[in-house]
Design a protein around this motif. Sequence first.
Motif, PDB file in Angstrom:
ATOM      1  N   GLN A  62     -24.189 -31.348  16.131  1.00 41.13           N
ATOM      2  CA  GLN A  62     -22.932 -31.450  15.382  1.00 41.13           C
ATOM      3  C   GLN A  62     -22.932 -32.689  14.483  1.00 41.13           C
ATOM      4  OE1 GLN A  62     -19.437 -31.646  17.830  1.00 41.13           O
ATOM      5  NE2 GLN A  62     -18.060 -31.410  16.103  1.00 41.13           N
TER       6      GLN A  62
ATOM      7  N   TRP B  61     -23.869 -25.137   2.606  1.00 41.03           N
ATOM      8  CA  TRP B  61     -23.243 -25.509   3.875  1.00 41.03           C
ATOM      9  C   TRP B  61     -22.691 -24.271   4.578  1.00 41.03           C
ATOM     10  CZ3 TRP B  61     -23.143 -28.102   7.992  1.00 41.03           C
ATOM     11  CH2 TRP B  61     -22.020 -28.174   8.799  1.00 41.03           C
ATOM     12  N   ASN B  62     -22.091 -23.382   3.842  1.00 37.05           N
ATOM     13  CA  ASN B  62     -21.535 -22.169   4.449  1.00 37.05           C
ATOM     14  C   ASN B  62     -22.615 -21.294   5.086  1.00 37.05           C
ATOM     15  OD1 ASN B  62     -18.814 -22.635   4.053  1.00 37.05           O
ATOM     16  ND2 ASN B  62     -18.864 -21.803   1.980  1.00 37.05           N
ATOM     17  N   GLN B  63     -23.854 -21.402   4.623  1.00 34.90           N
ATOM     18  CA  GLN B  63     -24.947 -20.607   5.192  1.00 34.90           C
ATOM     19  C   GLN B  63     -25.489 -21.186   6.494  1.00 34.90           C
ATOM     20  OE1 GLN B  63     -27.865 -18.825   2.476  1.00 34.90           O
ATOM     21  NE2 GLN B  63     -26.658 -19.717   0.811  1.00 34.90           N
TER      22      GLN B  63
ATOM     23  N   ARG C   9     -23.434 -23.563   8.421  1.00 33.31           N
ATOM     24  CA  ARG C   9     -22.288 -24.118   9.150  1.00 33.31           C
ATOM     25  C   ARG C   9     -22.225 -23.626  10.596  1.00 33.31           C
ATOM     26  NH1 ARG C   9     -16.972 -23.556   6.179  1.00 33.31           N
ATOM     27  NH2 ARG C   9     -16.986 -25.810   6.069  1.00 33.31           N
ATOM     28  N   HIS C  10     -22.436 -22.326  10.815  1.00 32.94           N
ATOM     29  CA  HIS C  10     -22.310 -21.752  12.154  1.00 32.94           C
ATOM     30  C   HIS C  10     -23.278 -22.379  13.165  1.00 32.94           C
ATOM     31  CE1 HIS C  10     -25.609 -19.483  10.375  1.00 32.94           C
ATOM     32  NE2 HIS C  10     -25.931 -19.035  11.583  1.00 32.94           N
ATOM     33  N   LEU C  11     -24.334 -23.010  12.684  1.00 29.10           N
ATOM     34  CA  LEU C  11     -25.299 -23.666  13.561  1.00 29.10           C
ATOM     35  C   LEU C  11     -24.952 -25.127  13.826  1.00 29.10           C
ATOM     36  CD1 LEU C  11     -28.572 -22.305  11.924  1.00 29.10           C
ATOM     37  CD2 LEU C  11     -27.498 -21.509  14.048  1.00 29.10           C
TER      38      LEU C  11
ATOM     39  N   ASP D 227     -21.768 -26.916  12.975  1.00 27.09           N
ATOM     40  CA  ASP D 227     -20.389 -27.437  12.925  1.00 27.09           C
ATOM     41  C   ASP D 227     -19.765 -27.651  14.303  1.00 27.09           C
ATOM     42  OD1 ASP D 227     -19.750 -24.890  13.783  1.00 27.09           O
ATOM     43  OD2 ASP D 227     -18.466 -24.412  12.077  1.00 27.09           O
TER      44      ASP D 227
ATOM     45  N   SER E  60     -19.447 -25.345  16.652  1.00 24.93           N
ATOM     46  CA  SER E  60     -18.861 -24.131  17.217  1.00 24.93           C
ATOM     47  C   SER E  60     -19.899 -23.227  17.869  1.00 24.93           C
ATOM     48  CB  SER E  60     -18.116 -23.353  16.127  1.00 24.93           C
ATOM     49  OG  SER E  60     -19.018 -22.856  15.155  1.00 24.93           O
ATOM     50  N   PHE E  61     -21.182 -23.579  17.772  1.00 26.23           N
ATOM     51  CA  PHE E  61     -22.233 -22.746  18.357  1.00 26.23           C
ATOM     52  C   PHE E  61     -22.005 -22.653  19.857  1.00 26.23           C
ATOM     53  CE2 PHE E  61     -26.382 -22.263  20.401  1.00 26.23           C
ATOM     54  CZ  PHE E  61     -26.805 -21.091  19.797  1.00 26.23           C
TER      55      PHE E  61
ATOM     56  N   LEU F 260     -28.643 -17.009  19.985  1.00 26.03           N
ATOM     57  CA  LEU F 260     -28.701 -16.519  18.615  1.00 26.03           C
ATOM     58  C   LEU F 260     -30.155 -16.288  18.227  1.00 26.03           C
ATOM     59  CD1 LEU F 260     -27.076 -15.990  16.000  1.00 26.03           C
ATOM     60  CD2 LEU F 260     -27.406 -18.399  15.445  1.00 26.03           C
TER      61      LEU F 260
ATOM     62  N   TRP G 258     -32.048 -19.754  19.059  1.00 23.57           N
ATOM     63  CA  TRP G 258     -31.241 -20.871  19.539  1.00 23.57           C
ATOM     64  C   TRP G 258     -30.650 -20.440  20.866  1.00 23.57           C
ATOM     65  CZ3 TRP G 258     -28.764 -25.001  16.270  1.00 23.57           C
ATOM     66  CH2 TRP G 258     -29.461 -25.214  15.083  1.00 23.57           C
TER      67      TRP G 258
END
Length: 102
Positions: free
Chosen positions: A21, A36-38, A40-42, A44, A46-47, A51, A101
């Motif tokens: 994070q 960043w949007n590509q 972010r899910h990794l 930010d 929130s993971f 995955l 992941w």
Amino acid sequence: MGISISHGSQGEERRSGLSIQQLGQHLAHVLTARDWNQVRHLFDGSFGGDLDIEPTHAGRIADILRAAAEHHLMPEGWAREADLFANAARRASRAGEPWTWR
């Protein structure tokens, strides 16, 4: 919580959720909003589960992370971390294997 990332330099890389994070905070600062949007899910915070990232997507992520690592505003230590993640994603992509992941 520890997260294991496949295709590291010694097999798997293991990092704490907090360190990932923190890297994300630096990535968000140097990447374009689109890039960043590509990723972010990794990064930010929130993971929360397993995955499998398809090889072609891992290749795109590798390019994004490499650009972040080379950005002049990225602190040196965090640039090394971004580069490590980029290398792992690139290895998975080149091997035609999912970048995992866990």
